[in-house]
Design an enzyme around this catalytic site. Structure first.
Site, PDB file in Angstrom:
ATOM      1  CB  SER A   1      29.577 -44.022 -41.681  1.00 23.20           C
ATOM      2  OG  SER A   1      29.548 -42.866 -42.120  1.00 23.20           O
ATOM      3  CD  GLU A   2      31.128 -42.392 -44.947  1.00 24.52           C
ATOM      4  OE1 GLU A   2      30.087 -42.973 -45.421  1.00 24.52           O
ATOM      5  OE2 GLU A   2      30.958 -41.226 -44.323  1.00 24.52           O
ATOM      6  CB  THR A   3      38.481 -43.552 -41.751  1.00 30.63           C
ATOM      7  OG1 THR A   3      37.532 -43.551 -40.820  1.00 30.63           O
ATOM      8  CG2 THR A   3      39.682 -42.740 -41.368  1.00 30.63           C
TER       9      THR A   3
END
Length: 74
Positions: A46-48
Site C-alpha cells: 500500500s506504500e513504498t
C-alpha cells in the site's frame, strides 16, 4: 537501469512477516518519479518509501518520497 533493492519493513508488529508491510528503497536519488511509481506498482504494497537523500552519520533523512501503487505523496 539496474533495479534498486526494495526492503520490506513491517509496521505495527514485532513479527517481520506480519503487520502492515511497506517497501523501502534506499539511495533512490537518481530515480525519476515515473520510475518510482513503476517500482511501487511492481512491489504492490500500500506504500513504498524512496529515500532520495540522507545523512548516514546522523541517520537523518532529508528527502523522502512516499508512493502508493497509484500515485505519489511527498
Amino acid at each position: 537501469m539496474t533495479q534498486p533493492e526494495v526492503s520490506r519493513w513491517a509496521a505495527f508488529t514485532s513479527d517481520p512477516d506480519g503487520g502492515n508491510p511497506a517497501g523501502v528503497v534506499m539511495n533512490a536519488g537518481g530515480l525519476t518519479e515515473g520510475q518510482m511509481l513503476g517500482i511501487a506498482q511492481e512491489v504492490g504494497f500500500s506504500e513504498t518509501a524512496f529515500i532520495r537523500s540522507w545523512d548516514p552519520p546522523s541517520a537523518r533523512f532529508s528527502t523522502v518520497s512516499a508512493l502508493t501503487p497509484m500515485r505519489s505523496g511527498r
